[in-house]
Design an enzyme around this catalytic site. Sequence first.
Site, PDB file in Angstrom:
ATOM      1  N   GLY A   1       0.824  -1.207   0.000  1.00  0.00           N
ATOM      2  CA  GLY A   1       0.000   0.000   0.000  1.00  0.00           C
ATOM      3  C   GLY A   1       0.857   1.255   0.000  1.00  0.00           C
TER       4      GLY A   1
ATOM      5  N   THR B   1      -6.410  -2.937  -2.561  1.00  0.00           N
ATOM      6  CA  THR B   1      -6.182  -1.529  -2.915  1.00  0.00           C
ATOM      7  C   THR B   1      -4.691  -1.207  -3.041  1.00  0.00           C
ATOM      8  OG1 THR B   1      -6.316  -0.851  -0.595  1.00  0.00           O
ATOM      9  CG2 THR B   1      -8.340  -0.666  -1.910  1.00  0.00           C
TER      10      THR B   1
ATOM     11  N   LEU C   1      -2.588 -16.324   9.431  1.00  0.00           N
ATOM     12  CA  LEU C   1      -1.277 -15.867   8.976  1.00  0.00           C
ATOM     13  C   LEU C   1      -0.215 -16.844   9.463  1.00  0.00           C
ATOM     14  CD1 LEU C   1      -1.462 -12.039   9.796  1.00  0.00           C
ATOM     15  CD2 LEU C   1      -2.080 -13.227   7.687  1.00  0.00           C
TER      16      LEU C   1
ATOM     17  N   SER D   1      -5.586  -2.118   4.973  1.00  0.00           N
ATOM     18  CA  SER D   1      -6.981  -1.649   4.965  1.00  0.00           C
ATOM     19  C   SER D   1      -7.174  -0.716   3.786  1.00  0.00           C
ATOM     20  CB  SER D   1      -7.326  -0.863   6.245  1.00  0.00           C
ATOM     21  OG  SER D   1      -8.662  -0.365   6.150  1.00  0.00           O
TER      22      SER D   1
ATOM     23  N   LYS E   1     -13.943  -6.301   7.660  1.00  0.00           N
ATOM     24  CA  LYS E   1     -13.253  -7.563   7.956  1.00  0.00           C
ATOM     25  C   LYS E   1     -11.774  -7.350   8.256  1.00  0.00           C
ATOM     26  CE  LYS E   1     -14.073 -11.417   5.733  1.00  0.00           C
ATOM     27  NZ  LYS E   1     -14.237 -12.314   4.561  1.00  0.00           N
TER      28      LYS E   1
ATOM     29  N   GLY F   1      -2.645 -11.999  16.668  1.00  0.00           N
ATOM     30  CA  GLY F   1      -2.340 -13.401  16.972  1.00  0.00           C
ATOM     31  C   GLY F   1      -0.936 -13.764  16.528  1.00  0.00           C
TER      32      GLY F   1
ATOM     33  N   TYR G   1     -15.310   2.136   7.915  1.00  0.00           N
ATOM     34  CA  TYR G   1     -13.890   2.404   8.184  1.00  0.00           C
ATOM     35  C   TYR G   1     -13.715   2.863   9.638  1.00  0.00           C
ATOM     36  CZ  TYR G   1      -9.192   4.359   7.369  1.00  0.00           C
ATOM     37  OH  TYR G   1      -7.850   4.652   7.400  1.00  0.00           O
TER      38      TYR G   1
ATOM     39  N   ARG H   1      -9.150  10.332  -3.302  1.00  0.00           N
ATOM     40  CA  ARG H   1      -8.863  11.294  -2.243  1.00  0.00           C
ATOM     41  C   ARG H   1      -8.507  12.645  -2.849  1.00  0.00           C
ATOM     42  NH1 ARG H   1      -5.549   7.835   2.240  1.00  0.00           N
ATOM     43  NH2 ARG H   1      -4.813   6.683   0.426  1.00  0.00           N
TER      44      ARG H   1
HETATM   45  N1  UDP Z   1     -12.754  16.551  -1.598  1.00  0.00           N
HETATM   46  C1  UDP Z   1     -12.990  17.526  -2.555  1.00  0.00           C
HETATM   47  N2  UDP Z   1     -12.841  17.197  -3.874  1.00  0.00           N
HETATM   48  C2  UDP Z   1     -12.447  15.966  -4.302  1.00  0.00           C
HETATM   49  C3  UDP Z   1     -12.198  14.971  -3.318  1.00  0.00           C
HETATM   50  C4  UDP Z   1     -12.361  15.297  -1.979  1.00  0.00           C
HETATM   51  O1  UDP Z   1     -13.329  18.660  -2.223  1.00  0.00           O
HETATM   52  O2  UDP Z   1     -12.337  15.759  -5.529  1.00  0.00           O
HETATM   53  C5  UDP Z   1     -12.891  16.913  -0.175  1.00  0.00           C
HETATM   54  C6  UDP Z   1     -13.733  15.947   0.656  1.00  0.00           C
HETATM   55  O3  UDP Z   1     -15.110  16.293   0.638  1.00  0.00           O
HETATM   56  C7  UDP Z   1     -13.129  16.155   2.036  1.00  0.00           C
HETATM   57  C8  UDP Z   1     -11.667  16.495   1.763  1.00  0.00           C
HETATM   58  O4  UDP Z   1     -11.618  16.861   0.383  1.00  0.00           O
HETATM   59  O5  UDP Z   1     -13.736  17.260   2.680  1.00  0.00           O
HETATM   60  C9  UDP Z   1     -10.716  15.332   1.991  1.00  0.00           C
HETATM   61  O6  UDP Z   1     -11.253  14.198   1.372  1.00  0.00           O
HETATM   62  P1  UDP Z   1     -10.432  12.851   1.151  1.00  0.00           P
HETATM   63  O7  UDP Z   1     -11.281  11.997   0.257  1.00  0.00           O
HETATM   64  O8  UDP Z   1      -9.061  13.152   0.684  1.00  0.00           O
HETATM   65  O9  UDP Z   1     -10.266  12.126   2.570  1.00  0.00           O
HETATM   66  P2  UDP Z   1     -10.861  12.294   4.052  1.00  0.00           P
HETATM   67  O10 UDP Z   1      -9.994  13.276   4.712  1.00  0.00           O
HETATM   68  O11 UDP Z   1     -12.290  12.765   3.966  1.00  0.00           O
HETATM   69  O12 UDP Z   1     -10.754  10.928   4.605  1.00  0.00           O
END
Ligand code: UDP
Length: 316
Positions: free
Chosen positions: A10, A35, A61, A75, A91, A102, A145, A186
């Site tokens: 990851g 992921t 594991l 995750s 999960k 464990g 999450y 993100r």
């Molecule tokens: N966000 C945004 N535009 C995007 C993607 C995310 O404005 O294209 C905003 C989202 O609503 C949040 C912040 O950016 O307020 C961070 O989102 P992210 O998905 O990075 O992760 P989070 O911090 O929410 O886990």
Amino acid sequence: MRVVITGGAGFIGSHLCDRFLADGHTVVALDNLATGSIRNIEHLAGHERFRFIKQDVTEFLYIDGPVDAVLHFASPASPIGYLELPIQTLKVGALGTHKALGLARAKGARFLMASTSEVYGDPLVHPQPESYWGNVNPVGPRSVYDEAKRFAEAMTMAYHREHGLQTRIVRIFNTYGPRMALDDGRVVPNFIGQALRGDPITVFGDGQQTRSFCYVSDLVEGLVRLLNSNETYPVNLGNPAEITMLEYAEVIKRLTNSSSPIVLVQPQANRTTDDPQRRRPDLTRARDILGWEPTVSLEEGMSQTIEYFKQQLART
Ligand code: UDP
């Protein structure tokens, strides 16, 4: 040390692999690639102290030989990731944490669990100290999450209390850098990808919600210090520099010299339901216990990340 890293392919897991190898340790990385990506660790293929096992950590594991530390980083971690994989997310937080604990117990190894600022939910206390119990909607879309990580913290503490396992819990605040997936949804990869392609930069809602972004090398340094410390209770790691999403869009537009327009959009409801309005770590404990402080500025870290995404776009 011989270290097992779950989620080793990851984003953060692969940087941990690099760090432990650079420090002279031996690393066994586990990942089911749900992921994570082989690309994140392809440069380690053939390294004599590195081994990768494709493994779902929610299943038993088995690792041959001694293990000194287990770092549990498996995750889905982006809202899109855990919204698409809700049951797997629950999960891996529950069963996966149990299996990883464990393994640590069977080997007499130290255990470090990757928790998250999401345990604070949409926080009513600002900035967030570890003593804050949070404001989480247990049945909202993000709960898979948030509650998985809260359960994982409880499970980790139970192993410490019942079995005397040496455990560490880190609450990671928004971290970014090379090896984030361009399509993980993100805000960091979204905005950078949009700016580099010349597409509109999509700010959700009114863009007044805040985040505090930490560069991955700072985080990794904090993680190593936490593992080496004697602290059982959770420690926040992140960068305290807080920024609104609208301001952040402007930073990315400037650093990429992009002509993309910045647009306010209303995404699918489940993307913004329970979206935390403000988030910033209280780093008092990290400073006191670990002597740690982030050092990479937003501009510096984002510039490195932009370079990485440019290469990724050229590669695809
Ligand atoms: N966000 C945004 N535009 C995007 C993607 C995310 O404005 O294209 C905003 C989202 O609503 C949040 C912040 O950016 O307020 C961070 O989102 P992210 O998905 O990075 O992760 P989070 O911090 O929410 O886990």
